[in-house]
Motif scaffolding. Structure first.
Motif, PDB file in Angstrom:
ATOM      1  N   SER A 258       0.845  -1.193   0.000  1.00  0.00           N
ATOM      2  CA  SER A 258       0.000   0.000   0.000  1.00  0.00           C
ATOM      3  C   SER A 258       0.877   1.239   0.000  1.00  0.00           C
ATOM      4  N   PRO A 259       0.297   2.418  -0.233  1.00  0.00           N
ATOM      5  CA  PRO A 259       1.099   3.642  -0.195  1.00  0.00           C
ATOM      6  C   PRO A 259       1.837   3.823   1.127  1.00  0.00           C
ATOM      7  N   LYS A 260       1.291   3.275   2.215  1.00  0.00           N
ATOM      8  CA  LYS A 260       1.946   3.391   3.519  1.00  0.00           C
ATOM      9  C   LYS A 260       2.885   2.226   3.797  1.00  0.00           C
ATOM     10  N   GLY A 261       3.057   1.316   2.823  1.00  0.00           N
ATOM     11  CA  GLY A 261       3.999   0.226   2.978  1.00  0.00           C
ATOM     12  C   GLY A 261       3.401  -1.062   3.476  1.00  0.00           C
ATOM     13  N   LYS A 262       2.105  -1.147   3.617  1.00  0.00           N
ATOM     14  CA  LYS A 262       1.483  -2.366   4.119  1.00  0.00           C
ATOM     15  C   LYS A 262       1.537  -3.458   3.055  1.00  0.00           C
ATOM     16  N   LEU A 263       1.947  -4.669   3.443  1.00  0.00           N
ATOM     17  CA  LEU A 263       2.022  -5.800   2.530  1.00  0.00           C
ATOM     18  C   LEU A 263       0.615  -6.279   2.189  1.00  0.00           C
ATOM     19  N   LEU A 264       0.283  -6.295   0.899  1.00  0.00           N
ATOM     20  CA  LEU A 264      -1.046  -6.688   0.443  1.00  0.00           C
ATOM     21  C   LEU A 264      -1.055  -8.041  -0.265  1.00  0.00           C
ATOM     22  N   ALA A 265       0.014  -8.362  -0.980  1.00  0.00           N
ATOM     23  CA  ALA A 265       0.108  -9.646  -1.688  1.00  0.00           C
ATOM     24  C   ALA A 265       1.563  -9.870  -2.072  1.00  0.00           C
ATOM     25  N   LYS A 266       1.945 -11.139  -2.243  1.00  0.00           N
ATOM     26  CA  LYS A 266       3.323 -11.427  -2.629  1.00  0.00           C
ATOM     27  C   LYS A 266       3.389 -12.740  -3.402  1.00  0.00           C
ATOM     28  N   ALA A 267       4.486 -12.910  -4.138  1.00  0.00           N
ATOM     29  CA  ALA A 267       4.767 -14.141  -4.872  1.00  0.00           C
ATOM     30  C   ALA A 267       6.269 -14.246  -5.033  1.00  0.00           C
ATOM     31  N   GLY A 268       6.793 -15.468  -5.146  1.00  0.00           N
ATOM     32  CA  GLY A 268       8.233 -15.615  -5.263  1.00  0.00           C
ATOM     33  C   GLY A 268       8.636 -16.959  -5.816  1.00  0.00           C
ATOM     34  N   ALA A 269       9.938 -17.113  -6.031  1.00  0.00           N
ATOM     35  CA  ALA A 269      10.499 -18.365  -6.539  1.00  0.00           C
ATOM     36  C   ALA A 269      11.987 -18.373  -6.236  1.00  0.00           C
ATOM     37  N   THR A 270      12.574 -19.557  -6.266  1.00  0.00           N
ATOM     38  CA  THR A 270      14.019 -19.708  -6.104  1.00  0.00           C
ATOM     39  C   THR A 270      14.599 -20.227  -7.410  1.00  0.00           C
ATOM     40  N   PHE A 271      15.626 -19.551  -7.918  1.00  0.00           N
ATOM     41  CA  PHE A 271      16.290 -20.013  -9.134  1.00  0.00           C
ATOM     42  C   PHE A 271      17.784 -20.118  -8.876  1.00  0.00           C
ATOM     43  N   PHE A 272      18.523 -20.670  -9.826  1.00  0.00           N
ATOM     44  CA  PHE A 272      19.943 -20.949  -9.632  1.00  0.00           C
ATOM     45  C   PHE A 272      20.755 -20.388 -10.797  1.00  0.00           C
ATOM     46  N   VAL A 273      21.961 -19.953 -10.487  1.00  0.00           N
ATOM     47  CA  VAL A 273      22.896 -19.448 -11.490  1.00  0.00           C
ATOM     48  C   VAL A 273      24.157 -20.295 -11.428  1.00  0.00           C
ATOM     49  N   GLN A 274      24.609 -20.807 -12.581  1.00  0.00           N
ATOM     50  CA  GLN A 274      25.796 -21.659 -12.633  1.00  0.00           C
ATOM     51  C   GLN A 274      26.677 -21.255 -13.804  1.00  0.00           C
ATOM     52  N   SER A 275      27.981 -21.382 -13.602  1.00  0.00           N
ATOM     53  CA  SER A 275      28.934 -21.049 -14.670  1.00  0.00           C
ATOM     54  C   SER A 275      29.277 -22.258 -15.520  1.00  0.00           C
ATOM     55  N   ASN A 276      29.289 -23.440 -14.912  1.00  0.00           N
ATOM     56  CA  ASN A 276      29.792 -24.635 -15.593  1.00  0.00           C
ATOM     57  C   ASN A 276      28.674 -25.476 -16.190  1.00  0.00           C
ATOM     58  N   ILE A 277      27.722 -24.845 -16.858  1.00  0.00           N
ATOM     59  CA  ILE A 277      26.668 -25.604 -17.530  1.00  0.00           C
ATOM     60  C   ILE A 277      26.681 -25.241 -19.005  1.00  0.00           C
ATOM     61  N   SER A 278      26.267 -26.185 -19.828  1.00  0.00           N
ATOM     62  CA  SER A 278      26.103 -25.922 -21.258  1.00  0.00           C
ATOM     63  C   SER A 278      24.619 -25.966 -21.558  1.00  0.00           C
ATOM     64  N   LEU A 279      24.145 -24.938 -22.218  1.00  0.00           N
ATOM     65  CA  LEU A 279      22.723 -24.872 -22.521  1.00  0.00           C
ATOM     66  C   LEU A 279      22.372 -25.918 -23.569  1.00  0.00           C
ATOM     67  N   PRO A 280      21.248 -26.611 -23.413  1.00  0.00           N
ATOM     68  CA  PRO A 280      20.866 -27.638 -24.394  1.00  0.00           C
ATOM     69  C   PRO A 280      20.572 -27.008 -25.738  1.00  0.00           C
ATOM     70  N   SER A 281      20.925 -27.743 -26.816  1.00  0.00           N
ATOM     71  CA  SER A 281      20.612 -27.246 -28.155  1.00  0.00           C
ATOM     72  C   SER A 281      19.111 -27.326 -28.359  1.00  0.00           C
ATOM     73  N   THR A 282      18.561 -26.291 -28.982  1.00  0.00           N
ATOM     74  CA  THR A 282      17.122 -26.257 -29.195  1.00  0.00           C
ATOM     75  C   THR A 282      16.770 -27.054 -30.435  1.00  0.00           C
ATOM     76  N   LYS A 283      15.645 -27.719 -30.379  1.00  0.00           N
ATOM     77  CA  LYS A 283      15.150 -28.464 -31.524  1.00  0.00           C
ATOM     78  C   LYS A 283      13.660 -28.233 -31.635  1.00  0.00           C
ATOM     79  N   SER A 284      13.253 -27.729 -32.773  1.00  0.00           N
ATOM     80  CA  SER A 284      11.860 -27.347 -32.934  1.00  0.00           C
ATOM     81  C   SER A 284      10.945 -28.549 -32.788  1.00  0.00           C
ATOM     82  N   SER A 285       9.819 -28.335 -32.118  1.00  0.00           N
ATOM     83  CA  SER A 285       8.809 -29.380 -32.015  1.00  0.00           C
ATOM     84  C   SER A 285       7.629 -29.062 -32.919  1.00  0.00           C
ATOM     85  N   MET A 286       7.822 -28.067 -33.816  1.00  0.00           N
ATOM     86  CA  MET A 286       6.734 -27.721 -34.719  1.00  0.00           C
ATOM     87  C   MET A 286       6.464 -28.885 -35.655  1.00  0.00           C
ATOM     88  N   ILE A 287       5.260 -28.945 -36.171  1.00  0.00           N
ATOM     89  CA  ILE A 287       4.819 -30.136 -36.889  1.00  0.00           C
ATOM     90  C   ILE A 287       5.619 -30.378 -38.162  1.00  0.00           C
TER      91      ILE A 287
END
Length: 581
Positions: free
Chosen positions: A135-164
């Protein structure tokens, strides 16, 4: 709305951090229960609390997502029933630390507000992200969150289209076949659909493209249950060919003279010239070279083609725009000569390409036969894709086509009819292999058959004969006949139109022939015929065959068609030069 945060590294959570986070959360709870206004809130934020309960959803990143270090990570969220800044603001925390406040103003039609926030650089480890509605006065009205990870030693998978179109097996079993004999031994049965051999078409591969002048299947190919399978097979090979053509004709490749094979084309009609270029392009492709063309192109040499937009580039993109310097009037280096010599294409001392009106069904290893890796679907598929590469309409031509279609009422479904009389009939009377011109009623007998079979009554008529236009409009009143409005008297002459165009271009005499009108109308007729759902013409004409080829590349299947004389492969024009009656 997209916001970028200040650049600051975010450290991964540690035990000490977790303890701090707990203290921070307690402090936040105390703040939420107090009436102390947030220091970032100005006087305009002071407003009543929301009447409805706000909601916030974190769309991205989702729980457990792993990012490669250095990725540009964006937090995406949406709020409902939360009118910022009147009812408050969005508060962002990373690993429990307050990062920034945001007040998205724009809302969608349902009153939701969306926000994309570019996160600062983040070190390796686990990171919690939380978004809050306050709220304008700082009152918590709603929230959402998640935990994610950051890594240096990973290789991104090659993309392959699943289009028909990348996975033909995704198409449903349509039950047309169980084995090859169900495909008339001219195709392979895959998931109940017949994938036809080179130069065959139809649901059961019963149409011989090279030798049958009529293809009127009971089910239009667009409505056929097997279209999914056939299109998937065609498009996979199409993508491979287009990639190779674009690579050879990229600026980095074609700017190297050693990677270009030059050809000189003879003066000819539109269809003949384009077919000659497919021969040259095939030969260049076989040698892993770009195709360069020496000589002027009359259809792209009028006043409407200004500046660099001359030659093919006057109407077409792709090849013409990628390497415009490959279409020149003069060339000082060596080149292969393309010239006419009836009745078939042949090599002459391997120094020149010669010929006119060659027959793909009778000449093995001919200059324009597809390389083995592209031979699966035959000469019609091959030519259609080369022509599509050479003749992709540019923006100017697309605009002209749209204007004409809207003006004349061009609508689908529609039958395209090409009737060329005039100088073509003179050619037919003089040629040893070209049949005489057909009369208008002969064409429209086929039009009526197609109209009755498929329930289509709109006809696009492309012709150089004004009397043909007047005749069909007077006689075939049950059909909706449309055509472009031009002065067809320009086409009346005992002199071939292409030579009159060349004379007009070289003499710079506009009164001799309206060069731009002839070129524009011919190119637009070609485009609208190719777009038609059904085609009727005479395949002794390069132009009619060009229409079919462009139609195939545009649609991804062979449309129903009728040729009043030769089949697409034109059997019978070689000795003894049998002429159809």
């Amino acid at each position: 709305m997209r916001e970028r945060m200040r650049s600051r590294s975010v450290r991964p959570r540690s035990p000490a951090t977790a303890a701090c986070l707990a203290l921070t959360l307690l402090a936040c709870m105390a703040l939420a229960q107090s009436d102390v206004a947030d220091p970032t809130c100005s006087g305009e934020c002071e407003a009543e609390e929301p009447l409805a309960t706000p909601e916030v959803v974190l769309l991205w990143p989702d729980e457990g997502r792993v990012f490669k270090n250095g990725s540009n990570i964006v937090a995406a969220l949406v709020t409902a029933r939360f009118d910022t800044p009147r009812e408050g603001y969005i508060h962002l925390l990373l690993n429990g630390y307050p990062e920034a406040n945001f007040t998205p103003h724009a809302q969608d039609t349902e009153g939701n507000r969306r926000l994309h926030i570019v996160l600062p650089p983040i070190a390796d480890g686990g990171v919690s992200v939380e978004v809050q509605c306050r709220s304008p006065k700082g009152k918590l009205l709603a929230k959402a969150g998640a935990t994610f990870f950051v890594q240096s030693n990973i290789s991104l998978p090659s993309t392959k289209s699943s289009m028909i179109w990348e996975k033909p097996g995704s198409c449903h079993d349509v039950g047309f076949c169980d084995q090859r004999k169900d495909c008339n031994n001219h195709g392979e049965c895959r998931n109940g659909a017949c994938i036809c051999d080179a130069n065959w078409a139809g649901d059961t591969c019963d149409h011989d493209i090279l030798n049958n002048p009529t293809y009127l299947p009971d089910i239009h190919p667009l409505e056929s249950p097997s279209l999914c399978h056939k299109s998937a097979s065609w498009e996979n090979l199409s993508a491979m060919l287009l990639k190779e053509l674009q690579s050879l004709h990229s600026l980095g490749h074609c700017s190297d003279e050693s990677r270009v094979m030059w050809f000189a084309a003879p003066h000819h009609g539109l269809g003949g010239n384009m077919h000659i270029l497919t021969v040259a392009l095939t030969h260049a492709l076989a040698n892993s070279r770009a195709m360069g063309v020496v000589g002027s192109w009359t259809y792209g040499s009028h006043e409407g083609c200004n500046g660099a937009s001359h030659g093919l580039a006057c109407y077409y993109n792709d090849y013409a725009s990628a390497c415009p310097h490959l279409f020149v009037n003069e060339h000082s280096g060596e080149y292969l000569l393309l010239r006419e010599e009836e009745p078939n294409w042949m090599w002459e001392d391997r120094n020149r390409l010669t010929g006119h009106g060659r027959n793909p069904s009778h000449v093995d290893n001919a200059a324009d036969n597809p390389p083995y890796r592209y031979s699966q679907f035959g000469i019609l598929w091959w030519r259609s894709h080369l022509l599509s590469f050479l003749m992709t309409p540019n923006l100017s031509l697309q605009r002209k086509i749209r204007q004409i279609k809207n003006f004349i009422g061009y609508r689908h479904p529609i039958i395209g009819v090409h009737i060329r009389h005039g100088d073509a009939c003179i050619h037919g009377s003089l040629s040893s292999y070209r049949p005489p011109c057909k009369l208008v009623p002969e064409y429209f007998k086929q039009v009526e058959d197609v109209a009755n079979k498929y329930g289509v009554h709109r006809v696009y008529l492309a012709t150089d004969d004004e009397s043909a236009v007047q005749y069909v409009r007077a006689v075939y009143r049950e059909l909706d006949i449309i055509h472009i409005q031009i002065d067809r008297r320009e086409f009346h002459s005992n002199w071939f139109i292409e030579y009159r165009m060349k004379a007009s271009m070289e003499s710079n005499d506009a009164s001799f022939l309206d060069l731009q009108m002839v070129a524009d109308s011919t190119i637009i007729d070609l485009a609208l015929l190719a777009e038609s759902d059904y085609l009727i013409g005479a395949f002794s004409s390069h132009f009619s065959r060009l229409v079919l080829e462009l139609s195939v590349s545009m649609k991804g299947y062979v449309p129903p068609y009728v040729s009043l004389d030769y089949a697409y492969g034109m059997p019978g024009i070689f000795p003894p030069y049998a002429r159809p009656q």
